[in-house]
Motif scaffolding. Structure first.
Motif, short mmCIF file in Angstrom:
data_model
loop_
_atom_site.label_atom_id
_atom_site.label_comp_id
_atom_site.label_asym_id
_atom_site.label_seq_id
_atom_site.Cartn_x
_atom_site.Cartn_y
_atom_site.Cartn_z
N ASP A 326 -1.46 2.76 4.62
CA ASP A 326 -1.75 1.41 5.13
C ASP A 326 -2.98 0.81 4.46
OD1 ASP A 326 0.39 1.59 6.77
OD2 ASP A 326 -0.75 2.07 8.60
N THR A 327 -4.03 1.63 4.31
CA THR A 327 -5.27 1.13 3.70
C THR A 327 -5.03 0.73 2.25
OG1 THR A 327 -6.51 2.63 5.14
CG2 THR A 327 -7.72 1.67 3.29
N LEU A 328 -4.27 1.54 1.54
CA LEU A 328 -3.97 1.21 0.13
C LEU A 328 -3.19 -0.10 0.06
CD1 LEU A 328 -3.01 4.72 -1.34
CD2 LEU A 328 -5.05 3.37 -1.90
N LYS A 329 -2.14 -0.21 0.89
CA LYS A 329 -1.27 -1.40 0.84
C LYS A 329 -2.02 -2.66 1.23
CE LYS A 329 1.90 0.56 3.34
NZ LYS A 329 3.06 1.17 4.01
N GLN A 330 -2.82 -2.57 2.29
CA GLN A 330 -3.43 -3.79 2.84
C GLN A 330 -4.75 -4.16 2.17
OE1 GLN A 330 -3.53 -2.71 6.98
NE2 GLN A 330 -1.29 -2.51 7.00
N SER A 331 -5.50 -3.17 1.68
CA SER A 331 -6.88 -3.47 1.24
C SER A 331 -7.18 -3.17 -0.22
CB SER A 331 -7.86 -2.68 2.11
OG SER A 331 -7.61 -2.93 3.47
N ASN A 334 -3.93 -4.11 -6.84
CA ASN A 334 -4.25 -3.85 -8.25
C ASN A 334 -5.03 -2.55 -8.42
OD1 ASN A 334 -4.25 -4.25 -10.99
ND2 ASN A 334 -5.88 -5.78 -10.99
N THR A 335 -4.49 -1.50 -7.82
CA THR A 335 -5.15 -0.18 -7.85
C THR A 335 -4.15 0.89 -8.23
OG1 THR A 335 -6.78 -0.79 -6.16
CG2 THR A 335 -6.34 1.55 -6.39
N ASP A 336 -4.56 1.80 -9.11
CA ASP A 336 -3.79 3.02 -9.33
C ASP A 336 -4.47 4.12 -8.53
OD1 ASP A 336 -1.99 1.88 -11.01
OD2 ASP A 336 -2.90 2.60 -12.88
N ALA A 337 -3.78 4.61 -7.50
CA ALA A 337 -4.37 5.62 -6.63
C ALA A 337 -3.69 6.97 -6.85
CB ALA A 337 -4.22 5.18 -5.17
N TRP A 338 -4.48 7.97 -7.15
CA TRP A 338 -3.97 9.33 -7.34
C TRP A 338 -4.63 10.24 -6.32
CZ3 TRP A 338 -1.05 11.07 -11.76
CH2 TRP A 338 -0.85 10.10 -12.75
N PHE A 339 -3.84 11.09 -5.67
CA PHE A 339 -4.49 12.13 -4.86
C PHE A 339 -3.68 13.42 -4.89
CE2 PHE A 339 -2.16 9.76 -1.48
CZ PHE A 339 -1.48 10.80 -0.85
N ILE A 340 -4.39 14.50 -4.57
CA ILE A 340 -3.75 15.82 -4.59
C ILE A 340 -3.56 16.27 -3.15
CG2 ILE A 340 -5.99 17.03 -4.75
CD1 ILE A 340 -4.53 19.19 -6.44
N THR A 341 -2.43 16.90 -2.87
CA THR A 341 -2.21 17.43 -1.52
C THR A 341 -1.28 18.62 -1.57
OG1 THR A 341 -1.48 16.94 0.72
CG2 THR A 341 -0.25 15.88 -1.05
N LYS A 371 0.81 9.85 -7.79
CA LYS A 371 0.29 8.54 -8.21
C LYS A 371 0.98 7.43 -7.42
CE LYS A 371 -0.22 5.39 -12.12
NZ LYS A 371 0.21 5.04 -13.49
N TYR A 372 0.19 6.54 -6.84
CA TYR A 372 0.72 5.37 -6.14
C TYR A 372 0.19 4.12 -6.83
CZ TYR A 372 1.97 8.65 -2.45
OH TYR A 372 2.51 9.70 -1.75
N GLU A 373 1.10 3.25 -7.27
CA GLU A 373 0.66 2.01 -7.93
C GLU A 373 0.70 0.87 -6.92
OE1 GLU A 373 2.47 1.35 -11.86
OE2 GLU A 373 3.13 3.45 -11.76
N ILE A 374 -0.46 0.33 -6.62
CA ILE A 374 -0.54 -0.77 -5.66
C ILE A 374 -0.68 -2.08 -6.45
CG2 ILE A 374 -1.66 -1.57 -3.53
CD1 ILE A 374 -0.73 1.39 -3.43
N TYR A 375 0.30 -2.95 -6.33
CA TYR A 375 0.29 -4.17 -7.14
C TYR A 375 -0.55 -5.25 -6.50
CZ TYR A 375 3.82 -1.70 -9.72
OH TYR A 375 4.46 -0.74 -10.47
N GLN A 376 -0.73 -6.33 -7.25
CA GLN A 376 -1.57 -7.44 -6.83
C GLN A 376 -1.03 -8.09 -5.55
OE1 GLN A 376 -4.56 -8.30 -8.72
NE2 GLN A 376 -4.83 -9.14 -6.69
N GLY A 377 0.25 -7.98 -5.29
CA GLY A 377 0.82 -8.60 -4.09
C GLY A 377 1.32 -9.99 -4.44
N SER A 378 2.25 -10.50 -3.65
CA SER A 378 2.88 -11.77 -3.96
C SER A 378 1.96 -12.92 -3.63
CB SER A 378 4.17 -11.87 -3.17
OG SER A 378 4.56 -13.20 -3.08
N LYS A 379 1.65 -13.74 -4.63
CA LYS A 379 0.77 -14.91 -4.43
C LYS A 379 1.44 -15.93 -3.52
CE LYS A 379 -2.76 -14.32 -7.45
NZ LYS A 379 -2.75 -12.88 -7.41
N LYS A 380 2.79 -16.03 -3.63
CA LYS A 380 3.52 -17.07 -2.88
C LYS A 380 3.24 -17.00 -1.38
CE LYS A 380 7.83 -16.74 -3.83
NZ LYS A 380 8.55 -16.14 -4.96
N ALA A 381 3.30 -15.81 -0.86
CA ALA A 381 3.17 -15.63 0.59
C ALA A 381 1.86 -16.23 1.10
CB ALA A 381 3.24 -14.15 0.94
#
Length: 386
Positions: A326-331, A334-341, A371-381
């Protein structure tokens, strides 16, 4: 005439390819990838350089002898036959590390003991005195590796594992190994070309390794000693030249590295370790709960972190991973997030599809680097005046 000899760099499972790339870049020749190791050739100066500069190597071994071995007595006899005076004297201290992968031999401690006896007996019988064993800081560390019926005898040029970089005085409850941190960063494609965040930084290992990669600082520049410094053929001038030329290759870094942790004790430890590594100008450590944070940098953000596993920390893993998503998606657009688990069930709760999964081990735990790629998000909305 070439003074090159064969060496073996040991590494962690999953890092063989990046270690191969590191060696190529440093100038090694005849590089061959194995499992958890990469062999290569170079001269004495290159051996010093490999210890100083490689980020994903755990040890650099120099093989000196190999032979077929039938049983424990045969091992003793063949070790006894070797000329150990080339490497040590009866007044030297020594230690044996043995790894065994064989049906005939199944006890590495017994193999280490047999090897120690053979070397000590040889000196006692030829010089009247036997060398002492020193497990912590020996003058010579010898590595025995038995694969089926084949024995490799090597000198360990590193000493303590190369993940012990020398900048860490304080660690948290579940610190990440420095070699694992550096390998994850290199696998993530981190090259210092953007801002960087470790949102759960603990004692600061990932931010420190990220800064060292970004500035091309030799991985082990803060280390107090390497085993080869006690070898008979140690060339101090040559080593100093290698250190000097490696430091000349450092580069400027024009972005910022951030580390967050919500525990005040972790923040203090991380700040200490950053200071020890002389990287305070590049890294800013903040007491901050990632789940209450938002992206505060322009442009692309590169994120690498090691979230708690629930192995040593009691938390509701499903809710925790859902909150990461949720934090990645909402906040964090334009982030490439990598984590190990290592918690394969919990990652289903992230609610995002990973674009890459790389199999690694964190200690004994089989893990995935995702790896999770979080995009800039839709400007239209945003501008829809409905």
């Amino acid at each position: 005439m070439s003074n090159n000899f064969k060496m073996v760099a040991k590494t962690m499972f999953g890092f063989e390819e990046i270690l191969e790339k590191e060696l190529l870049k440093l100038g090694a020749i005849n590089i061959e990838k194995g499992v958890r190791n990469v062999s290569f050739e170079g001269d004495k100066g290159f051996m010093y350089k490999a210890n100083l500069c490689l980020r994903t190597a755990i040890k650099i071994l120099k093989p000196i002898h190999s032979f077929k071995v039938r049983d424990e007595q045969d091992l003793y006899d063949k070790i006894y036959k070797m000329d150990w005076t080339a490497y040590m004297s009866h007044s030297s201290t020594f230690a044996i590390d043995a790894t065994v992968n064989s049906e005939k031999f199944n006890h590495s401690l017994f193999i280490a003991l047999k090897t120690k006896d053979a070397i000590a007996d040889k000196f006692r019988n030829t010089e009247g005195k036997r060398p002492d064993v020193d497990l912590k800081y020996p003058d010579l560390r010898i590595n025995i590796h038995i694969q089926k019926d084949f024995c490799n005898v090597s000198l360990d040029s590193s000493g303590q594992s190369l993940h012990q970089r020398g900048y860490k005085t304080a660690t948290n409850i579940a610190p990440i190994n420095e070699v694992l941190a550096a390998g994850m960063l290199l696998l993530s494609g981190w090259d210092g070309q953007s801002d960087f965040l470790d949102p759960m930084c603990g004692s600061g290992t990932i931010p420190v390794e990220a800064a060292m990669i970004a500035c091309n600082i030799p991985a082990n520049i803060n280390r107090r000693e390497f085993s080869f410094e006690k070898w008979r053929d140690y060339d101090e001038d040559l080593f100093e030249k290698i250190v000097e030329s490696s430091l000349k290759k450092t580069r400027e870094f024009h972005h910022k590295i951030y580390g967050f942790d919500k525990a005040p004790s972790a923040v203090m430890k991380a700040k200490d370790n950053v200071k020890n590594a002389n990287l305070s100008e590049y890294i800013s450590i903040e007491q901050q709960d990632f789940f209450a944070s938002e992206k505060n940098v322009e442009g692309k953000l590169h994120m690498v972190f090691n979230p708690p596993y629930g192995e040593r920390l009691q938390i509701d893993m499903e809710a925790f991973y859902a909150e990461i998503g949720d934090t990645l998606k909402q906040s964090y657009p334009n982030t490439d997030a990598w984590f190990i688990t290592s918690n394969m069930e919990a990652i289903k709760n992230v609610g995002l599809r990973p674009s890459r999964r790389i199999r690694l081990f964190n200690g004994k735990l089989e893990s995935k680097l995702l790896k999770y790629e979080i995009y800039q998000g839709s400007k239209k909305a945003k501008f829809n005046p409905s």
